[in-house]
Enzyme design. Sequence first.
Site, PDB file in Angstrom:
ATOM      1  CB  CYS A 187      -1.354  34.698  11.826  1.00 13.14           C
ATOM      2  SG  CYS A 187      -1.532  36.159  10.807  1.00 13.14           S
ATOM      3  CD  GLU A 199      -2.584  -1.112   2.703  1.00 10.05           C
ATOM      4  OE1 GLU A 199      -2.195  -0.359   3.617  1.00 10.05           O
ATOM      5  OE2 GLU A 199      -3.530  -1.898   2.836  1.00 10.05           O
ATOM      6  NE  ARG A 225       5.126  14.866   4.516  1.00 11.87           N
ATOM      7  CZ  ARG A 225       6.400  14.643   4.744  1.00 11.87           C
ATOM      8  NH1 ARG A 225       7.318  15.468   4.281  1.00 11.87           N
ATOM      9  NH2 ARG A 225       6.790  13.598   5.434  1.00 11.87           N
TER      10      ARG A 225
HETATM   11  N1  LLP Z   1      -1.567   2.029   4.413  1.00 12.13           N
HETATM   12  C1  LLP Z   1      -2.116   2.532   5.529  1.00 12.13           C
HETATM   13  C2  LLP Z   1      -3.075   1.736   6.282  1.00 12.13           C
HETATM   14  C3  LLP Z   1      -1.754   3.810   5.973  1.00 12.13           C
HETATM   15  O1  LLP Z   1      -2.290   4.306   7.085  1.00 12.13           O
HETATM   16  C4  LLP Z   1      -0.827   4.570   5.214  1.00 12.13           C
HETATM   17  C5  LLP Z   1      -0.448   5.922   5.624  1.00 12.13           C
HETATM   18  C6  LLP Z   1      -0.293   4.018   4.043  1.00 12.13           C
HETATM   19  C7  LLP Z   1      -0.680   2.727   3.684  1.00 12.13           C
HETATM   20  C8  LLP Z   1       0.685   4.750   3.148  1.00 12.13           C
HETATM   21  O2  LLP Z   1       1.849   5.116   3.799  1.00 12.13           O
HETATM   22  P1  LLP Z   1       3.028   5.786   2.927  1.00 12.13           P
HETATM   23  O3  LLP Z   1       3.465   4.772   1.922  1.00 12.13           O
HETATM   24  O4  LLP Z   1       2.459   6.982   2.286  1.00 12.13           O
HETATM   25  O5  LLP Z   1       4.098   6.129   3.896  1.00 12.13           O
HETATM   26  N2  LLP Z   1       0.977  12.591   6.591  1.00 12.13           N
HETATM   27  C9  LLP Z   1       2.178  11.854   6.915  1.00 12.13           C
HETATM   28  C10 LLP Z   1       2.072  10.400   6.546  1.00 12.13           C
HETATM   29  C11 LLP Z   1       0.885   9.721   7.193  1.00 12.13           C
HETATM   30  C12 LLP Z   1       0.703   8.331   6.722  1.00 12.13           C
HETATM   31  C13 LLP Z   1      -0.623   7.813   7.142  1.00 12.13           C
HETATM   32  N3  LLP Z   1      -0.843   6.469   6.717  1.00 12.13           N
HETATM   33  C14 LLP Z   1       3.361  12.519   6.206  1.00 12.13           C
HETATM   34  O6  LLP Z   1       3.158  13.472   5.464  1.00 12.13           O
HETATM   35  O7  LLP Z   1       4.504  12.112   6.410  1.00 12.13           O
END
Ligand code: LLP
Length: 419
Positions: free
Chosen positions: A347, A278, A317
């Site tokens: 702000c 994923e 981020r």
């Molecule tokens: N699968 C599930 C169940 C997840 O909760 C997430 C991300 C992913 C896959 C994908 O993860 P990735 O491959 O994108 O790392 N906003 C944060 C990241 C939060 C991720 C939340 N879950 C950031 O900007 O670093």
Amino acid sequence: MQSTRHGGVNMKLINNEYKIQNISLLSLARQYGTPLYIYDAEVISIQVENLTTAFEGLNFKIKYAVKALTNISILKYIKQLGCDVDTVSLEEVHICMKAGFVPEQITYTPNSVSFAEIMQAVQLGVFVNIDNMHILTEWGKKYGNTIPCSIRINPHVMAGGNLKISTGHIDSKFGISIDYTEALLGVVHKYNINVAGIHVHTGSDISDIEVFMKVANKILEVATKFENIKIIDFGGGYKVPYKPDDKYADLAMFGANVKKAISKFGKEYGATPQVWFEPGKYLVSQCGILLVHTNVLKHAPNTTFAGIDSGLNHLIRPMMYGAHHEIVNVSNPTGNPTPVSVVGNICETDTFAWQRSIPEVRQGDYLAILNAGAYGMSMASQYNSRPRPAEVLVYHGEPYLIRKRETLEDILHNQIEVF
Ligand code: LLP
């Protein structure tokens, strides 16, 4: 010709002009205004190819974690590339269906939701990952063995770029603790629940393949205790380089190790499950930049600030995770590297870079904030009542507007005047 140092979109410096697929960024700024999210479709397809190569020989599916970037045109494009999707809200499910995904291609991995919401997901026909004992029990009572589901295990492994994005440790809210496997089996047997999948997602921004394999082995061990496992879902979390010396997670090595582990599991279990991944960031982080304009240059005794026409409302981020995003001076590419603090117009102390040495920023310069495709626009808000940016997708050498810039009307849209 010179490429950007690393990451970012396929930005190339050609005759002193930064371009994506031969389109000048300055011309995109003129055409669409700033702040502007720009995505390079080619980068997404390269990332899909990289993953496909890394996992070659496995029976696998890529389930793009759409929360990273949910624009419907991006979803349609990713569908064309052969990926399925992972969703975390019913709204995401509906957007994916609108983009053309059929329910069989959609998994649903929510947390802290009501059973009513789970029932709606079942009605839509998507494959549900169950995240806690309460929902599992309700599921058993309602569906028994009639509908296959998957269970999200918390593997008790601490990993991820920072604590906020670490989801597999013992104190994380996600998944059912691996220590409760016996209790979990009790509920599964009591209601004869059809557990077809085991799911895990350990966190985001993980580069260490040993961590992924430690988790993989843990959940494969859990999977042996179930009778009808057809899917092992390893989640996402693959690191992409944000800082100049950052490295990708070594997915070729991960793929090779997963192949070995799954083949061993298959022999012992008597059936080989399909493997799901994923990725969110890995697919869409580097395809995107946030193009901004320097409104003011301010000198303080110790610092020069470049005040831009964006802020934490558009890319949270750096403020939320202390994340590093490379910044390129698009309109002064050969300027002398000079320390500058790039700050937003919100702000709050919304600093994108502290005293960073980049080609001298002058008032009016355009800057590109790199690696902004994932969790950029999807986490944007209207804080300070400022509209969200427009989004442009560059595809086959042409720019396409895929989201209009918001307006004051959009901000007021759902507000009700009582007085
Ligand atoms: N699968 C599930 C169940 C997840 O909760 C997430 C991300 C992913 C896959 C994908 O993860 P990735 O491959 O994108 O790392 N906003 C944060 C990241 C939060 C991720 C939340 N879950 C950031 O900007 O670093």
